[in-house]
Design an enzyme around this catalytic site. Sequence first.
Site, PDB file in Angstrom:
ATOM      1  N   ARG A 101      -4.880  48.996  23.545  1.00  0.00           N
ATOM      2  CA  ARG A 101      -3.532  48.473  23.276  1.00  0.00           C
ATOM      3  C   ARG A 101      -2.861  49.498  22.370  1.00  0.00           C
ATOM      4  NH1 ARG A 101      -1.374  42.407  22.197  1.00  0.00           N
ATOM      5  NH2 ARG A 101      -1.859  42.443  24.425  1.00  0.00           N
ATOM      6  N   HIS A 128       2.113  46.175  31.022  1.00  0.00           N
ATOM      7  CA  HIS A 128       1.053  45.208  30.650  1.00  0.00           C
ATOM      8  C   HIS A 128       0.393  44.734  31.960  1.00  0.00           C
ATOM      9  CE1 HIS A 128      -1.216  42.576  28.246  1.00  0.00           C
ATOM     10  NE2 HIS A 128      -0.303  41.725  27.816  1.00  0.00           N
ATOM     11  N   GLN A 131      -1.884  41.496  32.178  1.00  0.00           N
ATOM     12  CA  GLN A 131      -1.086  40.267  32.099  1.00  0.00           C
ATOM     13  C   GLN A 131      -0.525  39.925  33.479  1.00  0.00           C
ATOM     14  OE1 GLN A 131      -0.195  38.373  29.138  1.00  0.00           O
ATOM     15  NE2 GLN A 131       0.418  36.954  30.736  1.00  0.00           N
ATOM     16  N   ASP A 221       9.890  36.426  28.392  1.00  0.00           N
ATOM     17  CA  ASP A 221       9.061  37.079  27.369  1.00  0.00           C
ATOM     18  C   ASP A 221       9.938  37.172  26.125  1.00  0.00           C
ATOM     19  OD1 ASP A 221       7.195  38.660  25.981  1.00  0.00           O
ATOM     20  OD2 ASP A 221       7.626  40.494  27.121  1.00  0.00           O
ATOM     21  N   CYS A 261       4.218  34.941  28.980  1.00  0.00           N
ATOM     22  CA  CYS A 261       2.948  35.619  28.672  1.00  0.00           C
ATOM     23  C   CYS A 261       2.366  35.154  27.344  1.00  0.00           C
ATOM     24  CB  CYS A 261       3.172  37.132  28.648  1.00  0.00           C
ATOM     25  SG  CYS A 261       4.522  37.625  27.557  1.00  0.00           S
ATOM     26  N   ARG A 289      -6.317  34.461  31.857  1.00  0.00           N
ATOM     27  CA  ARG A 289      -6.563  35.825  31.368  1.00  0.00           C
ATOM     28  C   ARG A 289      -8.061  36.089  31.337  1.00  0.00           C
ATOM     29  NH1 ARG A 289      -2.789  38.566  28.297  1.00  0.00           N
ATOM     30  NH2 ARG A 289      -4.144  40.330  28.753  1.00  0.00           N
TER      31      ARG A 289
HETATM   32  N1   CP Z   1      -0.029  37.875  26.355  1.00  0.00           N
HETATM   33  C1   CP Z   1      -0.737  38.668  25.548  1.00  0.00           C
HETATM   34  O1   CP Z   1      -1.031  39.809  25.855  1.00  0.00           O
HETATM   35  O2   CP Z   1      -1.078  38.095  24.374  1.00  0.00           O
HETATM   36  P1   CP Z   1      -1.750  38.843  23.147  1.00  0.00           P
HETATM   37  O3   CP Z   1      -0.702  39.740  22.547  1.00  0.00           O
HETATM   38  O4   CP Z   1      -2.149  37.735  22.200  1.00  0.00           O
HETATM   39  O5   CP Z   1      -2.916  39.627  23.632  1.00  0.00           O
HETATM   40  N1  NVA Z   2       6.692  42.144  25.301  1.00  0.00           N
HETATM   41  C1  NVA Z   2       5.712  41.615  24.367  1.00  0.00           C
HETATM   42  C2  NVA Z   2       4.515  41.143  25.101  1.00  0.00           C
HETATM   43  C3  NVA Z   2       3.425  40.548  24.234  1.00  0.00           C
HETATM   44  C4  NVA Z   2       2.227  40.111  25.036  1.00  0.00           C
HETATM   45  C5  NVA Z   2       5.359  42.688  23.358  1.00  0.00           C
HETATM   46  O1  NVA Z   2       5.176  43.850  23.773  1.00  0.00           O
HETATM   47  O2  NVA Z   2       5.279  42.397  22.173  1.00  0.00           O
END
Ligand code: CP
Ligand code: NVA
Length: 309
Positions: A101, A128, A131, A221, A261, A289
């Site tokens: 990440r 992502h 997701q 989102d 998400c 997930r």
């Molecule tokens: N949706 C998602 O990726 O959640 P997290 O940021 O908690 O991993």
């Molecule tokens: N768009 C959001 C998604 C989180 C899962 C972010 O990047 O923070």
Amino acid sequence: MRHLITLADLSSAEIERIFAITEDLKAKYQEGLREPLLPGRVMALLFEKPSLRTRVSFEAGIINLGGHSLFLGDDVGWGSRESMADFGRVLSQYVDVIVVRAKSHQKLVDLAQFCNCSVINGLTDYDHPCQALADLYTLGELAGPLAGQTLAFIGDGNNVARSLAMGCGKTGMRFALAAPKEYQFDAAYVAALAREVPDLDLVVTTNPREAVRDAAAVYTDVWTSMGQEAEADVRRRIFAPFQVNAKLMSHAPTDALFMHCLPAHRGEEVTDEVIDGKASIVVQQAANRLHAQKGILAWLLGAQGPGRE
Ligand code: CP
Ligand code: NVA
């Protein structure tokens, strides 16, 4: 070496295969079985941003599969202590897969090119993909075959929306994005979609009601993603007309589902009434997930056979 950096890395047939493995593993999990398809395999997680779902579903998932998880902290010094090449070449001698990440998508791409094991994108500022895979799997479970159905995305054309659009193209779905002009996909991404999924029926509009009209599911989102906190006030003003509320849902088909998400900023991109309402499948998405990550891991690592060079 196969990586999962964006959904462009997977063919439609490979996505179907991952969904089939996911379905099988989910059914077994629900019967209390944890099939050890990846005994002794080691997964490392390199996370520069917070996470509940992605981190825990990957960690629980590899343990269910008979493998192990290493959540790496800042002390490993990714990007600070040694060159990207030395870091990637060395880390990938110890582990079978790395889930990343990253604040910057380019940093993930730079790492992956030096890794002698699979690298999976667990969210970047650009994409992502895990997701989107879990979400499309969930939609297939709850709304029937994906091909020909419409996914409406209302809000920021950011990482989650980009991956969903690519995923829709790979699964024969229509994708309708309603976003303020300056938050729609940029020309480079529209070109990437045209190249990778030329048959995608893509609608881009500033009118949320138009986007939800034929939707099997309405997705949103957060308006302010991780790393954009300084823009929160401006974004709240710009995105206000794009809130998913009961009024907007009344313009969608009566059986349209609501998706997010998570984490959600309740009262901003979605009202409590919608996210807690009957149409909402956000908990099923989050639950899946786990199963989808296991499908991805089993497919990616299973395909590599017993050993690596
Ligand atoms: N949706 C998602 O990726 O959640 P997290 O940021 O908690 O991993
Ligand atoms: N768009 C959001 C998604 C989180 C899962 C972010 O990047 O923070």
